[in-house]
Structures are given as C-alpha cells and as structure tokens.
Design an enzyme around this catalytic site. Structure first.
Site, mmCIF file in Angstrom:
data_model
loop_
_atom_site.group_PDB
_atom_site.id
_atom_site.type_symbol
_atom_site.label_atom_id
_atom_site.label_comp_id
_atom_site.label_asym_id
_atom_site.label_seq_id
_atom_site.Cartn_x
_atom_site.Cartn_y
_atom_site.Cartn_z
ATOM 1 N N ASP A 327 0.862 -1.168 0.000
ATOM 2 C CA ASP A 327 0.000 0.000 0.000
ATOM 3 C C ASP A 327 0.911 1.234 0.000
ATOM 4 O O ASP A 327 2.142 1.146 0.059
ATOM 5 C CB ASP A 327 -0.971 -0.032 1.187
ATOM 6 C CG ASP A 327 -2.217 0.827 0.919
ATOM 7 O OD1 ASP A 327 -2.159 1.707 0.026
ATOM 8 O OD2 ASP A 327 -3.238 0.654 1.593
HETATM 9 C C1 BGC Z 1 -5.147 3.074 0.188
HETATM 10 C C2 BGC Z 1 -5.423 2.005 -0.834
HETATM 11 C C3 BGC Z 1 -5.371 2.604 -2.220
HETATM 12 C C4 BGC Z 1 -4.019 3.259 -2.417
HETATM 13 C C5 BGC Z 1 -3.843 3.874 -3.796
HETATM 14 C C6 BGC Z 1 -3.897 3.855 -0.134
HETATM 15 O O1 BGC Z 1 -3.725 4.924 0.718
HETATM 16 O O2 BGC Z 1 -5.040 2.468 1.452
HETATM 17 O O3 BGC Z 1 -6.671 1.408 -0.609
HETATM 18 O O4 BGC Z 1 -5.589 1.613 -3.179
HETATM 19 O O5 BGC Z 1 -3.872 4.293 -1.456
HETATM 20 O O6 BGC Z 1 -4.622 4.996 -3.954
#
Ligand code: BGC
Length: 741
Positions: A327
């Site tokens: 993430d």
């Molecule tokens: C979130 C994810 C997301 C990613 C990309 C992160 O902060 O936890 O769910 O897919 O950002 O935007």
C-alpha cells in the site's frame, strides 16, 4: 490478441536460497516471533522457480518492475511545485522514471478527475515508450475505481461497496464489476485496486463504507462476484473489456482495535481463520490476479513483513500465482512509522523477502532511492536473485494476462457504452436494491398528493453525500466535479412533490482540525417552516471521508443533526429519517419517535432517483443490513458473536441489543415463512437440502432475501451464536407462494 502462455513453475536444483540472507533475516526477525522465522525459511525453500518471461531482462529492469510511482511524480508542475488543472506529463521526468529507473507501474491521478481525452493523452505518452522499444516491458497503470471509475468524468458511479453488499444480490454486483471494468478500460486503465475484502467489524473505522459488511460469508460471496465481474470469465487471458482485480488489504486492516485508520489490530488465530482470511481465499479461488497488503500491523507484525501470511498462506498454501503490491509508501513506513527497521534499506529487504512483489513507493525522488537500495540489496545477497525473479516474473506474467504486451491496444473511442443509459440504469438498480427500510409506522409510501413536506438536513442537496469519498477526488468533498445532470435528494423530491415540498437545510457539516463538525444553518427558518407542514424528511449523515481524514472519536451522530428531529417531534410532526452514511452512526435518541427510518448508505449518483421511487412507493424496498446496527457506543455487537458473549438465557441485562440486526430490512407488505424442512441428521461433506415456503401476503411484488443461519449446539471451542451460510434473493409476486431451496 496474441498472448504468451504462463510458464510452468519448476524447481531448478542449483537454485538455492542464499544462506547469508536467511541468517540476517532470522536475526532481524527474532524480535517478532520464531514462528515467523520458521515460516520464512519454509517460504524461502519453496519459491525456486524458472522465470522465462523475465529472461533477457537486466537486474535494473527486474527491480524497476517492482517499483510503482504515482502519476504526480511525472507531471509538469508550476513554479510552486503544484500540478496544473490540465494534468500534463513532463517527458523528462517520465523518461527518467521509465528509461533510467525502468519503473514498471504507475498509479492514480493527481488532485482531480479527468476527461477520457485527458486519460488518452496520458496513456498514449506512457505507452509510446513500450511501442517504440525504449522499454522492454509495458507499464501497468492502476487506479482506485472502487465504485465505478471515479476519476473519469462522465463515468457511471455506483453505490459504494457497503451498499452493494446491502443488495444481497451477487448477480447484480457482478454486473457492477463488469460495467466498472468496461469503463475503467474505456479510460485506458487495466488494473483496478478493488474490491476491498476487509471484513468490516469495527464500525468506527473510516473505511467501513468500502467494505462488504461484517459477515465473512457475505463478504466472500459478494467479493468473489465483483472479482468475476472485473476480470471476466478467463482471468489468465483478460480481454480489453475487463481489468485486473486487486484484493485488498491483505489482511486484518479493518480490525484495528482503536478504530482509527492504520492502527494495530489484534486478531486471534481462530478469528483470522474464520473471519478475515475466507474472503481472500475465495477471491483467489475466483481467479483474482493481484493483492494489496495491509498497511497496519496485526498482532504486532506489520502486514508488509508478515511472511507467514503473504508467502506461506497466500502464495504457498493457496497457490496464488499473481503478484502483491504494497500500500501507499508502506515499505518506507516500516522504518518511519512501524519502527521495525532501523533504515529504509532494511525495510525494503524485510518487505520484499516477506513476499511483497511491488512497492507502491510512490513519490519522487523516493522511487530512485528505492531502486538504488534494491540494487544494493541484490548485490549484497540480502535479496536473492531468485526472489527478485519470482517477483518480476509474477508482475510480467500478470501484465501478459491483461494483454499489455500486445502492441495493438483498443481505441478508447470504441467503448461506446461508456456512461451509457444502460450503465446508469444498472447503477440505479443497485441503489434501489440496496436502500434499506429500517422502520415504517405507516407513513411510507409518501403519496404524491400528501400534505406539505419539509425536506431538511445537511445531506439533502449535494451529490457528495450520495457518493462519499473516492469520488472525483480522494476525499470526495470537492463539489466542483459533481456529475452533471444527476439529482440530489432535494432535486428528486422537488421534481416529484413540486410545490408541496419546502426546504430548509437546518444543519451543515464541515471539517475542522481534521475532525467532522456541524453547525446550525438558519435554524429559525427550519423552525418556522416546521409549522406549515405535516411531515418532515431529514437527510442526516456524514461528511465524505476515508483513511486517516475519516477517523472519528465516537459513533454517535452529532447532536445538532439529532436536534432537527427532536424539534420536529416537539411539534408533533411525522418524521422520516434518511441516513446517508458509510457506517452505522448511533441515533438511539431519535429512533423511537421517528415514523420511518431509511438507510441509504452511499448510494451513488443515481441514489436520489432510486430513493424517490422507494419513498413514493413506485418501487418496493429489498435491501438488508450488511452489518449489525449498534445502539450504544462502546459495545460492538455482531450477529455471529460468540455464544458466551450473549448470556440472555441467564437473564443478562446487557444481552445482545443492537438497534437493528444484521440482515434486517423491511418491505412494503409482509412475507410469511412456513414449512421449513431439513434433514434431522446432517453428515459431514454430504449435501444438505433445506426448503422453506415464502408467501407474499401483500398486493405488491416483493424481493425477499432468504438467509440461512446455522449454529452449533455444542463445540470444543465456544461456538458462534449464528453464522450465515447461505442466502438467496427471490422475487415473489403479490399474493403468491414460492418454495426456496
Ligand atoms: C489506500 C489504498 C489505495 C491506495 C492507492 C492507499 O492509501 O489504502 O486502498 O488503493 O492508497 O490509492
């Protein structure tokens, strides 16, 4: 489209796990648990493969494949370093990223939503590096298209996942997946960071609306339907109408003890096995090709270094052949937030060796540091070439499965159904089937020729309250991108009730110091208008928010919004409460006197159109709660709570007492269940048939969700109270009986 076939994974005998790297891993991991070390050794010894798809790639190219950057890192900026409204690629930055650092993946959008033409321009520039031969491997673009392709103008926005779950209709939800995949592909993007398969067991968590609710069976069933919709019938040869799904966030992210985003969870093995892992396992069985790792820590081990879960469970035991992506910034956060690595280099080593294949780095110049340090790690043997090959080949194979190696890509103009009426109707249907009637003392349906109605509340007149976060922008609060031509609740009511409708907002919501706040908004106007109406419809709810900005301190809905109801009760008005919220906010003080309560969740751009059809009685309700709706702050209750938690048979005065039960939802009209038949004795692993007759006693059609719960009378561990093990949504014409098996 020509595709390379997936290589067979063989075990070359000379390919051994580097001793030094294992020893250093063991030393570093001792601080966590020996169990983890042993599982890592196991993992190391089982990932020796041959990697034809990465043959001919240099070390730099393989490392680059594991690196993902955000679009901002390659955009033109103004003198203040801000991207401009016309997001434009800075080709020097892009060349540095793709050609020098061999970056393999890009994600996201800058601060706003784009037209399809803008997307096309961006993709054409990126793709030209591959088609012209400047890079050997095509770039994989990923985005959070979590309720429709929410960063493309004119896209079809559906209810958020929590609403989709409330439909209890997997076929409909698969359709949502198919349409979203189509429109994502129509925006040139082949990879969707969705679905969220985290089981929503702590309603304080800001991302509850992104989940499919509290129950592992419901989440598994609906989640796998979404995966099928996204990827189409053949996950290893995904056509140009479908996208790669990304299961997230593996695993336990939603269970944070405090309820605050990305804070630690403590999950006993029993719950991990029974509640949190099943939706992911089911999605793997349904062919999900990618997975995103949990940013938080479970039992003290950050998701990104949990080899036991990523390598051993997901990859080795379940046979997941796709790739895992970190993430946002989570490799770095092992050092900066979780403090489990004394420096970035050790952080990368730990995450990568635990089985995370791609790092969402994602900023610049961080990605350069990432690539440089990874090179050092490989050269020093702290990351083996075998492990690097494993990651790079998983990524390249997945790119192959979604057709990226083909030089010919479909023209965006060929997606003629983008934003079509057919898609919009499906979104409206999803809203119709999700919106849940929780209470009705006879005030609904609210006839057209009714006496005057006062519509009020902070969520009544803006699309942002129907859509929530991840809509046009990350937090979804910027109203300037609202979809043109879609009605707010106020507009839908006005169109239907005309001059009989009065409006007064009463309260407005805002954010201050990152916390949600409310204030009265011309309250005198509201009070004055109360006098001239018989019925008040209150649109209460939450500001759109997600992740850290969505953290709250109490589940109770703020007192000013509840005050609107109390003022109306004091004047003996009939009150209908509409809840526009992504998690169940406690409204105990205003429930009893309300004539009707409707839970709308975050029903999307067509939610208001659906709502008026339900409120006016043109359509019947069929949504059912995907979570237990709590009555009190401080007690979190679930349908499948352990038996010893609920001591009602011993006269426990604090026994299970939610506002509404999981699976609850009313219709106009009544369905009577009769003649439940089941075998007396059930043998393990043999089919078990249960039948029940449903009679629709009303004079209108009803869609009923039949839910099958089972419970153990006795077990060696305290059994659950009730566990959902099956459900079916059935249409029963007026006055008729249907047998359900
Ligand atoms: C979130 C994810 C997301 C990613 C990309 C992160 O902060 O936890 O769910 O897919 O950002 O935007």
């Amino acid at each position: 489209m020509a595709r390379k076939s997936r290589p067979k994974y063989t075990v070359p005998s000379d390919d051994v796990c580097g001793l030094c790297s294992c020893v250093s891993m063991i030393c570093a991991m001792r601080i966590f648990s020996w169990g983890l070390c042993l599982s890592f050794l196991f993992a190391c010894s089982t990932t020796k493969n041959s990697f034809p798809i990465t043959e001919g790639l240099t070390l730099e190219e393989k490392i680059g494949q594991t690196c993902q950057i955000t679009l901002d890192a390659v955009l033109e900026t103004d003198a203040q370093g801000r991207t401009t409204a016309l997001l434009k690629i800075d080709t020097n930055k892009l060349t540095e990223a793709l050609v020098k650092y061999k970056v393999g993946s890009i994600l996201n959008v800058s601060w706003h939503t784009l037209s399809r033409e803008q997307w096309r321009e961006i993709h054409n520039v990126i793709r030209s590096y591959y088609t012209s031969g400047r890079i050997k491997v095509p770039v994989l673009y990923g985005i959070d298209a979590i309720h429709g392709v929410n960063y493309t103008q004119g896209a079809t926005l559906f209810p958020q996942e929590i609403g989709l779950a409330a439909t209890w209709n997997p076929a409909l939800v698969e359709e949502f997946g198919r349409i979203t995949a189509y429109e994502t592909r129509a925006s040139g993007i082949p990879w969707n960071f969705s679905p969220v398969l985290d089981v929503g067991r702590n309603p304080l968590w800001s991302r509850t609306f992104e989940t499919l609710g509290e129950d592992p069976y419901l989440v598994s069933t609906m989640g796998s339907a979404i995966v099928k919709g996204y990827q189409g019938p053949n996950p290893l040869t995904i056509d140009s109408l479908h996208v790669l799904a990304c299961m997230k966030h593996f695993v336990g992210y939603s269970a944070s003890l405090s309820g605050r985003d990305r804070t630690p969870a403590w999950i006993p093995e029993k719950y991990m096995m029974e509640l949190y892992l099943p939706p992911f396992q089911k999605a793997v069985e349904s062919g999900a090709q990618t997975v995103m790792i949990n940013s938080g820590a479970v039992n003290g081990v950050p998701g990104h270094i949990n080899a036991n879960l990523i390598q051993k469970t997901l990859k080795d035991s379940w046979g997941f052949k796709g790739f895992s992506v970190s993430d946002w910034e989570d490799f770095n956060m092992l050092h900066t937030v979780h403090c489990v690595a004394p420096d970035l280099k050790t952080a990368y080593e730990k995450a990568f060796n635990a089985g995370v294949d791609m790092s969402m780095v994602p900023l610049s110049p961080d990605y350069k540091t990432y690539c440089d340090l990874m090179m050092e790690l490989v050269k020093e043997g702290r990351v083996t070439e075998n492990r690097l090959n494993d990651a790079a080949s998983r990524i390249c194979e997945t790119k192959n499965h979604v057709g990226l190696y083909s030089k010919v890509q479909p023209s965006l103009a060929s997606y003629v159904n983008f934003g079509s009426v057919e898609h919009k109707n499906m979104s409206k249907q999803a809203a119709l089937e999700s919106i849940t009637l929780l209470k009705n003392e006879g005030v609904l349906p609210l006839e057209k020729n009714t006496n005057k109605i006062l519509l009020s509340g902070p969520c009544a007149d803006n699309l942002i309250f129907l859509n929530g976060a991840w809509t046009h922008t990350w937090q979804g609060v910027d109203t300037s991108f609202n979809t043109k031509g879609c009605n707010t609740i106020y507009q839908s009511f006005k169109n239907y009730y005309g001059d009989r409708l009065l409006f007064s907002k009463g309260v407005e919501l805002f954010k201050e110091k990152e916390l949600e706040q409310s204030r009265f908004y011309y309250l005198e106007d509201y009070i004055k208008k109360l006098d001239s109406v018989e019925t008040v419809v209150l649109c209460l709810g939450e500001m759109p928010a997600t992740e850290k900005p969505g953290d709250i301190r109490s589940l109770t809905l703020d007192s000013k919004q509840q005050e609107l109801a109390k003022l109306a009760y004091a004047k003996k008005k009939k009150v209908i409460i509409l809840l526009l919220e992504g998690r169940p906010r406690i409204i105990r003080d205003v429930v009893d006197q309300a004539q009707a309560i409707v839970h709308c969740y975050l029903p999307g751009d067509y939610g208001a159109e659906a709502l008026i059809e339900l409120i006016s009685g043109a359509k019947n309700f069929s949504g059912k709660l995907p979570y237990t709706y709590p009555k009190f702050d401080g007690i979190t209750e679930f349908n499948d709570r352990s038996r010893s938690e609920d001591r009602s048979n011993l006269g426990d005065f604090m026994a299970f007492n939610p506002e509404w039960r999981f699976g609850f939802g009313l219709h106009y009209g009544t369905v009577v269940y009769q003649h439940l038949k089941s075998k007396e004795v059930i043998q393990q692993n043999s089919p078990w048939e249960i039948t029940v007759a449903l009679t629709n006693e009303s004079n209108r059609e009803i869609d009923e969700v039949v839910q099958l719960f089972v419970k153990d009378d006795f077990a060696s561990m305290v059994p659950a109270g009730e566990q959902l093990k099956g459900f079916q949504k059935v249409k029963i014409p007026a006055g008729q009986t249907k047998e359900v098996r």
